[in-house]
Design a protein around this motif. Structure first.
Motif, short mmCIF file in Angstrom:
data_model
loop_
_atom_site.label_atom_id
_atom_site.label_comp_id
_atom_site.label_asym_id
_atom_site.label_seq_id
_atom_site.Cartn_x
_atom_site.Cartn_y
_atom_site.Cartn_z
N THR A 66 -12.89 -10.68 -2.26
CA THR A 66 -12.11 -11.79 -2.82
C THR A 66 -11.35 -12.53 -1.72
O THR A 66 -11.29 -13.77 -1.70
N THR A 89 -4.07 -5.84 4.03
CA THR A 89 -4.13 -4.89 2.92
C THR A 89 -5.56 -4.48 2.65
O THR A 89 -6.51 -5.17 3.06
N GLU A 90 -5.70 -3.37 1.98
CA GLU A 90 -7.01 -2.91 1.52
C GLU A 90 -7.15 -3.27 0.04
O GLU A 90 -6.17 -3.26 -0.71
N THR A 91 -8.38 -3.62 -0.37
CA THR A 91 -8.60 -4.00 -1.77
C THR A 91 -9.76 -3.21 -2.34
O THR A 91 -10.61 -2.69 -1.61
N ALA A 92 -9.80 -3.17 -3.66
CA ALA A 92 -10.84 -2.40 -4.34
C ALA A 92 -12.22 -2.98 -4.08
O ALA A 92 -13.23 -2.25 -4.08
N ASP A 93 -12.29 -4.29 -3.86
CA ASP A 93 -13.60 -4.92 -3.63
C ASP A 93 -13.91 -5.05 -2.14
O ASP A 93 -14.77 -5.84 -1.74
N HIS A 94 -13.16 -4.27 -1.32
CA HIS A 94 -13.39 -4.23 0.14
C HIS A 94 -13.25 -5.61 0.78
O HIS A 94 -13.98 -5.96 1.71
N LEU A 125 0.80 -1.22 0.00
CA LEU A 125 0.00 0.00 0.00
C LEU A 125 0.83 1.28 0.00
O LEU A 125 0.30 2.36 0.22
#
Length: 695
Positions: A309, A301-306, A187
């Motif tokens: 996945t 970590t942070e992901t675009a789909d919150h 990140l």
């Protein structure tokens, strides 16, 4: 005064090693700096999975100059001796002092060593720390000789003053120090230049790294509990798992998922253990049903789909793990319904210890002992014996084979499934308890009987084969077993002599497959007493107070012993108690010296008709009253009342020693007074052996 910032950046440090590593880094560096002549105001250590950090405030800028004096040879000594002294000091003869000594004049060297700047000292101390760091396991990489828990990538070493920041020069196997660090692996982008600890912590947080493990724990717990609450559920507390997970992530992101319907029938302990051990998941419970229905995982970590996945992948792995647990559970239930005979037969081939036989032979001993103990704790003897025979059956189950920490817990489920009484099933769960100091103590009589039998068999058996704890080594956890017996006895106010219990059981141990030696009862009782001292010390009762009570009859009745010790400890905290103790010691010392000098024992014949003073007559009367009150109180085990009675002797004894000279010139009066001191000693020793007390 300068502030020092150190960061050792590496590949991932195992979570279980981080807390110890923080403390080691802090101690090694601060001790080294102080030993080299620097002082500091405060120090704090931090860790993330990829870094160890130490921040020191108020460090002195340089060490103080040191003036050292060394005595040399006499001025008349041979030239060779004087030249050798000069070489060792680096001085010339005209730089030496000449001083008078007992045997003449001698040379003295006065050497002044100037102070050293902090950076030079820091570099030496940090290099020594890195090269000798006490990791439980370490590795080498590449072609270098440096060892670290995982490959070490960079060293940040920064000294900050009001004038600015400077890098402390240091190079270890090609790793040169600088003022740069790195943020989160995924990140953040690039290195970060820092100028102080505050700047470092702020920039790391911007780069998605929370430096303080306590802050990471707090964030995980807050986010997880809030997420569970919003779903009408509650998070199951697990402090050890929380600490471990906080050591796995630099930027915790909490995600919550649901457990599939196919697994909700599994015991909550199974679900919780499987998720904790295999995947480091927290359990989420439905407060209305008590069932574990969900889980919380912590991503790094942070992901675009919150996290969708990540959560999907975790749920897939979880389903596979729980399918294994369900398989063990269903197979075990079929065996339990059949009476667990196959498991019990299987324990015949499981060796408990090569000198103490199989688990099945041990169970026979425990069952017989549990039946004997049952009346002492108010348990049904038949139920206690039955519970002892079934308590360890789950050791052969598939579930306990997969998760050994569930032994006993699964035993309860399987014993209930076999149609046994709840008391028998609960004993299977409880008989290992208490394990640690924070564990609850069983209170149901059948459970107490089996738990005591299990621990006493362990202690008696290992004493019989001379496998006792030595120093810090206790491979069979015998100290824990003894403390478990103590807590069971005291927690349930059990009145029984341990000696008779051990005596009866050591015959079984000797006649079992172990054969041979018999347990040394006195030695084992002494071991219990030592563990009791440790246990009571935490409750504020001094060792010498316990010793004073151990010298009295019935010292193998731990409940009686502690009751007496608590009364004596409370008595000694009063002014009367402390002063009476001094009066007793004075009387005992005078009497002991007189008996040694005269070669006789003054233990009989004190008569009030030979008293010459009112103080003597008052002491006779006080002793009569004390004896009359103490005897029934001791018989009733009312030690508080006995201590109150003896406390009333304080004033008469003080007055006696103030007014009377014991060693009178009149031999009749002297003998009478010494016999009176003997009465004081006898009365005082009737409640406890006060000679064992300090002060």
């Amino acid at each position: 005064m300068p502030d020092l910032l150190i960061e050792l950046f590496s590949e991932e440090i195992p979570a279980r090693m981080q807390a110890r590593a923080r403390e080691d880094l802090k101690k090694l560096v601060t001790d080294g700096l102080v030993e080299a002549g620097l002082t500091y105001g405060g120090a704090a250590a931090f860790s993330t999975p990829r870094r160890l950090t130490l921040a020191i405030e108020g460090l002195t800028a340089e060490s103080a100059a040191v003036r050292e004096e060394r005595k040399g040879p006499a001025t008349t000594a041979p030239d060779a001796a004087i030249e050798g002294f000069l070489r060792s000091t680096g001085l010339t003869r005209d730089q030496l002092d000449v001083r008078d000594d007992k045997k003449g004049q001698v040379y003295f060297a006065v050497v002044t060593k100037p102070g050293r700047a902090a950076p030079a000292i820091i570099a030496e101390v940090l290099e020594a720390t890195i090269r000798t760091f006490p990791w439980p396991k370490s590795m080498r990489w590449g072609s270098g000789s440096l060892r670290w828990v995982r490959p070490l990538h960079s060293i940040l070493c920064l000294l900050t003053t009001e004038a600015g920041a400077e890098v402390v020069p240091l190079d270890i196997d090609g790793i040169a120090s600088d003022n740069r660090t790195r943020g989160h692996r995924f990140l953040s982008n690039g290195d970060l230049s820092v100028s102080s600890f505050d700047d470092y912590a702020v920039k790391l947080k911007r780069a998605h790294v929370i430096l303080d493990p306590a802050e990471r724990e707090a964030r995980i717990w807050a986010d997880a509990t809030n997420m569970a609450f919003a779903a009408g559920l509650e998070l199951v507390e697990d402090k050890a798992l929380l600490s471990e997970v906080a050591g796995l992530v630099e930027w915790p992101v909490v995600l919550m998922g649901r457990i599939g319907e196919d697994f909700l029938h599994l015991p909550p302990e199974v679900l919780q253990t499987s998720m904790r051990e295999h995947q480091k998941f927290f359990s989420v419970r439905n407060p209305k049903t008590g069932r574990i229905e969900g889980f919380v995982t912590v991503a790094n970590t942070e992901t675009a789909d919150h996290g969708a996945t990540i959560l999907k992948g975790n749920q897939k792995v979880l389903s596979a793990r729980l399918s294994d647990a369900r398989f063990f559970w269903e197979n075990d239930l079929r065996e339990a319904k059949g009476g667990m005979g196959k498991w019990l037969d299987g324990l015949k081939s499981v060796t408990f210890h090569n000198k103490l036989g199989s688990q099945a032979e041990r169970i026979e001993r425990i069952a017989a002992l549990a039946r004997e103990i049952a009346p002492l704790v108010g348990a049904d003897a038949a139920q206690a014996e039955r519970a002892a025979r079934l308590a360890k059956a789950d050791l052969r189950s598939g579930m306990v084979g997969e998760f050994p920490e569930l032994q006993g817990t699964m035993g309860r489920y399987y014993t209930l499934e076999a149609g046994e009484a709840p008391e028998v099933a609960n004993a299977a769960r409880d008989h290992y308890s208490p394990l640690g100091p924070s564990d609850a103590v069983p209170s149901v009589p059948v459970s107490v009987a089996v738990a005591l039998a299990d621990k006493i068999d362990t202690l008696t058996g290992f004493w019989a084969i001379d496998e006792k704890p030595t120093g810090s080594k206790d491979p069979f956890a015998l100290r824990r077993a003894a403390l478990g017996v103590i807590r069971l006895v005291l927690g349930n106010s059990i009145r029984a002599g341990l000696s008779s219990v051990v005596d009866g059981h050591r015959e079984r141990v000797a006649n079992s497959s172990a054969g041979g030696a018999m347990a040394d009862r006195a030695d084992l009782l002494s071991f219990f007493h030592d563990r009791l001292k440790v246990f009571l010390k935490d409750q504020g009762i001094r060792h010498d107070v316990i010793d004073g009570c151990l010298a009295m009859p019935g010292n193998d009745d731990l409940t009686l012993l502690v009751k007496r010790a608590e009364a004596l400890a409370a008595f000694l905290k009063t002014d009367d108690g402390e002063n009476l103790l001094q009066g007793f010691k004075r009387a005992n010392n005078i009497l002991t010296q007189a008996e040694a000098k005269d070669g006789v024992e003054y233990s009989y014949g004190a008569d009030v008709k030979f008293a010459e003073t009112a103080e003597e007559r008052a002491l006779f009367a006080a002793l009569d009253a004390a004896e009359a009150a103490i005897a029934p109180a001791m018989k009733a085990e009312d030690f508080g009342q006995a201590m109150s009675a003896i406390a009333r002797l304080r004033a008469p004894i003080d007055a006696f020693f103030t007014a009377v000279q014991v060693n009178s010139d009149n031999p009749v009066v002297r003998r009478n007074r010494l016999n009176l001191l003997s009465r004081i000693r006898t009365v005082c020793l009737s409640v406890a052996d006060l000679t064992k007390l300090e002060g």
